[in-house]
Design a protein around this motif. Sequence first.
Motif, PDB file in Angstrom:
ATOM      1  N   THR A 158       0.822  -1.212   0.000  1.00 23.46           N
ATOM      2  CA  THR A 158       0.000   0.000   0.000  1.00 23.46           C
ATOM      3  C   THR A 158       0.854   1.259   0.000  1.00 23.46           C
ATOM      4  OG1 THR A 158      -0.177  -0.106   2.415  1.00 23.46           O
ATOM      5  CG2 THR A 158      -1.946  -1.113   1.132  1.00 23.46           C
ATOM      6  N   THR A 159       2.146   1.120   0.352  1.00 31.55           N
ATOM      7  CA  THR A 159       3.040   2.284   0.293  1.00 31.55           C
ATOM      8  C   THR A 159       3.500   2.554  -1.124  1.00 31.55           C
ATOM      9  OG1 THR A 159       3.817   1.938   2.549  1.00 31.55           O
ATOM     10  CG2 THR A 159       5.226   3.252   1.112  1.00 31.55           C
ATOM     11  N   ILE A 160       3.886   1.504  -1.844  1.00 32.06           N
ATOM     12  CA  ILE A 160       4.364   1.723  -3.216  1.00 32.06           C
ATOM     13  C   ILE A 160       3.203   1.970  -4.175  1.00 32.06           C
ATOM     14  CG2 ILE A 160       6.441   0.348  -2.843  1.00 32.06           C
ATOM     15  CD1 ILE A 160       5.098  -1.898  -4.470  1.00 32.06           C
ATOM     16  N   ALA A 161       2.023   1.578  -3.770  1.00 31.18           N
ATOM     17  CA  ALA A 161       0.840   1.810  -4.613  1.00 31.18           C
ATOM     18  C   ALA A 161      -0.270   2.395  -3.744  1.00 31.18           C
ATOM     19  CB  ALA A 161       0.388   0.520  -5.277  1.00 31.18           C
ATOM     20  N   PRO A 162      -0.132   3.668  -3.321  1.00 27.73           N
ATOM     21  CA  PRO A 162      -1.109   4.250  -2.395  1.00 27.73           C
ATOM     22  C   PRO A 162      -2.524   4.264  -2.934  1.00 27.73           C
ATOM     23  CG  PRO A 162       0.347   5.933  -3.337  1.00 27.73           C
ATOM     24  CD  PRO A 162       0.938   4.612  -3.686  1.00 27.73           C
ATOM     25  N   GLY A 163      -2.681   4.234  -4.240  1.00 33.35           N
ATOM     26  CA  GLY A 163      -4.018   4.190  -4.808  1.00 33.35           C
ATOM     27  C   GLY A 163      -4.758   2.928  -4.428  1.00 33.35           C
ATOM     28  N   VAL A 164      -4.009   1.811  -4.267  1.00 40.07           N
ATOM     29  CA  VAL A 164      -4.640   0.553  -3.873  1.00 40.07           C
ATOM     30  C   VAL A 164      -5.262   0.696  -2.492  1.00 40.07           C
ATOM     31  CG1 VAL A 164      -4.189  -1.858  -3.273  1.00 40.07           C
ATOM     32  CG2 VAL A 164      -3.139  -0.858  -5.312  1.00 40.07           C
ATOM     33  N   ARG A 165      -4.561   1.368  -1.588  1.00 38.43           N
ATOM     34  CA  ARG A 165      -5.088   1.572  -0.236  1.00 38.43           C
ATOM     35  C   ARG A 165      -6.430   2.285  -0.280  1.00 38.43           C
ATOM     36  NH1 ARG A 165      -5.448   5.726   3.240  1.00 38.43           N
ATOM     37  NH2 ARG A 165      -5.407   5.267   5.481  1.00 38.43           N
ATOM     38  N   ASP A 166      -6.508   3.363  -1.047  1.00 38.05           N
ATOM     39  CA  ASP A 166      -7.744   4.142  -1.086  1.00 38.05           C
ATOM     40  C   ASP A 166      -8.861   3.389  -1.786  1.00 38.05           C
ATOM     41  OD1 ASP A 166      -6.536   6.145   0.318  1.00 38.05           O
ATOM     42  OD2 ASP A 166      -6.181   7.452  -1.402  1.00 38.05           O
TER      43      ASP A 166
ATOM     44  N   ALA B 126      -9.990   5.523  -7.803  1.00 39.28           N
ATOM     45  CA  ALA B 126     -10.368   4.332  -8.570  1.00 39.28           C
ATOM     46  C   ALA B 126     -10.188   4.545 -10.067  1.00 39.28           C
ATOM     47  CB  ALA B 126     -11.810   3.939  -8.262  1.00 39.28           C
ATOM     48  N   ASN B 127     -10.303   5.787 -10.529  1.00 42.77           N
ATOM     49  CA  ASN B 127     -10.074   6.078 -11.939  1.00 42.77           C
ATOM     50  C   ASN B 127      -8.654   5.713 -12.344  1.00 42.77           C
ATOM     51  OD1 ASN B 127     -12.204   6.961 -13.551  1.00 42.77           O
ATOM     52  ND2 ASN B 127     -12.267   8.954 -12.549  1.00 42.77           N
ATOM     53  N   GLU B 128      -7.684   6.014 -11.455  1.00 37.72           N
ATOM     54  CA  GLU B 128      -6.294   5.687 -11.749  1.00 37.72           C
ATOM     55  C   GLU B 128      -6.103   4.175 -11.800  1.00 37.72           C
ATOM     56  OE1 GLU B 128      -3.704   7.666  -9.023  1.00 37.72           O
ATOM     57  OE2 GLU B 128      -4.802   9.549  -9.130  1.00 37.72           O
ATOM     58  N   VAL B 129      -6.749   3.464 -10.865  1.00 33.40           N
ATOM     59  CA  VAL B 129      -6.622   2.011 -10.832  1.00 33.40           C
ATOM     60  C   VAL B 129      -7.251   1.399 -12.080  1.00 33.40           C
ATOM     61  CG1 VAL B 129      -7.280  -0.076  -9.575  1.00 33.40           C
ATOM     62  CG2 VAL B 129      -6.523   1.964  -8.322  1.00 33.40           C
TER      63      VAL B 129
ATOM     64  N   ARG C 191      -9.858  -4.593 -10.975  1.00 30.82           N
ATOM     65  CA  ARG C 191     -10.594  -3.750 -11.919  1.00 30.82           C
ATOM     66  C   ARG C 191     -12.073  -3.739 -11.574  1.00 30.82           C
ATOM     67  NH1 ARG C 191     -10.341  -1.388 -17.156  1.00 30.82           N
ATOM     68  NH2 ARG C 191     -12.432  -0.554 -17.479  1.00 30.82           N
ATOM     69  N   SER C 192     -12.623  -4.894 -11.219  1.00 34.00           N
ATOM     70  CA  SER C 192     -14.041  -4.962 -10.854  1.00 34.00           C
ATOM     71  C   SER C 192     -14.330  -4.125  -9.610  1.00 34.00           C
ATOM     72  CB  SER C 192     -14.452  -6.418 -10.615  1.00 34.00           C
ATOM     73  OG  SER C 192     -14.298  -7.184 -11.781  1.00 34.00           O
ATOM     74  N   GLN C 193     -13.413  -4.192  -8.635  1.00 34.95           N
ATOM     75  CA  GLN C 193     -13.591  -3.398  -7.425  1.00 34.95           C
ATOM     76  C   GLN C 193     -13.577  -1.914  -7.742  1.00 34.95           C
ATOM     77  OE1 GLN C 193     -14.532  -4.103  -4.501  1.00 34.95           O
ATOM     78  NE2 GLN C 193     -13.110  -3.588  -2.860  1.00 34.95           N
ATOM     79  N   ALA C 194     -12.621  -1.480  -8.555  1.00 30.53           N
ATOM     80  CA  ALA C 194     -12.530  -0.068  -8.921  1.00 30.53           C
ATOM     81  C   ALA C 194     -13.757   0.380  -9.697  1.00 30.53           C
ATOM     82  CB  ALA C 194     -11.261   0.174  -9.735  1.00 30.53           C
ATOM     83  N   ASP C 195     -14.218  -0.454 -10.625  1.00 25.63           N
ATOM     84  CA  ASP C 195     -15.426  -0.110 -11.390  1.00 25.63           C
ATOM     85  C   ASP C 195     -16.633   0.036 -10.473  1.00 25.63           C
ATOM     86  OD1 ASP C 195     -14.199  -0.023 -13.859  1.00 25.63           O
ATOM     87  OD2 ASP C 195     -14.658  -2.108 -14.369  1.00 25.63           O
ATOM     88  N   GLY C 196     -16.744  -0.865  -9.482  1.00 26.82           N
ATOM     89  CA  GLY C 196     -17.862  -0.790  -8.544  1.00 26.82           C
ATOM     90  C   GLY C 196     -17.829   0.475  -7.709  1.00 26.82           C
ATOM     91  N   VAL C 197     -16.625   0.879  -7.283  1.00 21.41           N
ATOM     92  CA  VAL C 197     -16.475   2.120  -6.513  1.00 21.41           C
ATOM     93  C   VAL C 197     -16.891   3.317  -7.360  1.00 21.41           C
ATOM     94  CG1 VAL C 197     -14.790   3.682  -5.468  1.00 21.41           C
ATOM     95  CG2 VAL C 197     -14.703   1.227  -4.957  1.00 21.41           C
ATOM     96  N   LEU C 198     -16.412   3.362  -8.591  1.00 17.71           N
ATOM     97  CA  LEU C 198     -16.752   4.489  -9.471  1.00 17.71           C
ATOM     98  C   LEU C 198     -18.251   4.544  -9.736  1.00 17.71           C
ATOM     99  CD1 LEU C 198     -13.850   4.303 -12.086  1.00 17.71           C
ATOM    100  CD2 LEU C 198     -14.193   6.058 -10.340  1.00 17.71           C
TER     101      LEU C 198
END
Length: 343
Positions: free
Chosen positions: A126-134, A178-181, A191-198
């Motif tokens: 989550t540090t090298i990819a902070p977007g994953v954390r959010d 989530a847009n970045e992810v 990808r499914s998780q990010a799409d669901g958040v958006l």
Amino acid sequence: MSPGAKSGPASPGAKSGPWRRRLHVVTGKGGTGKTTVASALALALATGGRRVLLAEVEGRQQIAQVFDTPPLPYRERKVASAPGGGEVYALAVDAEEALLEYLEMFYNLRSAGKVLGRIGAIDFATTIAPGVRDVLLTGKIKEAVNRPDGTRPSGMAYDAVVLDAPPTGRVTRFLNVANEVVGLAKMGPIRSQADGVLAVLHSGQTAVHLVTLLEEMPVQETVDAVAELRAADLPVGGVVVNMVRPPLLGPDDLLAARAGALDPDELAAGIKEAGVEPAADLVAELAREAAQHAERVALEAAQRVEVEALARPVYELPLAADGMDMGMLYRFAEMLRAQRMVG
């Protein structure tokens, strides 16, 4: 001046009002009382028999402090009852626990995830990819919004979710990460998780409310945040002006005080009526304090113009001079309902 609802011109699509949304995101500059407002909004939404989840994502346990409860675990716990049989549950969303839940849900790897956590792999990831954390944090909020419950009349586990979100300076990036992810992950569970958040955050289910004070820096951050949210196509709800203080003088006296033209004889008479000897230095000091008060009222009026120019519904809550307690929190909830922030 008593707290009352004010509104700028309604934006397109706003006729149903932010109070009809299922996800209420509350943000504001640090020190504006956003957690207090989020808590009062949750109580207001729960009034009348609804069940509401109040969640935080910054690990500061602010909700527990507001409701005077032990620190929140990573599970939903009832923290308050609302008038009419409503319930407020609270949750402190933790990125590591959300990742373990994610691994179990999609890969049946919760045990492996715990091992990864012990060796620090989760923190590293989550540090090298902070977007994953959010995405993990917002994904948990999305899950609560969409969670079904066939035993309840609404068919949903919660009638509404209130998110005590990061401050205005970071909220757009947090909500839109989530847009970045999506740009990085072309397929699979991430990808499914990010799409669901958006899908939730950019829909009519969501409203992002902003909390401010009638001071230059908080108002400017609010103005900037509204512009950023709109540019990101995130739905802006209302603006809550917190800690409002009524003028202590009438309009004519405020003008005179600001101009340094208050009648010293009238000031002396007022001091004498209070049972104090009206010495010249005391009269002069009272005149200075009146001038400072008048200047503050004028500055607040100018900031209120800036807020109303945002063309969003505006709600006001007073300064709690004696501090916040549960009684005042329930009063704030009633005020938000009276101003129709909640239907």
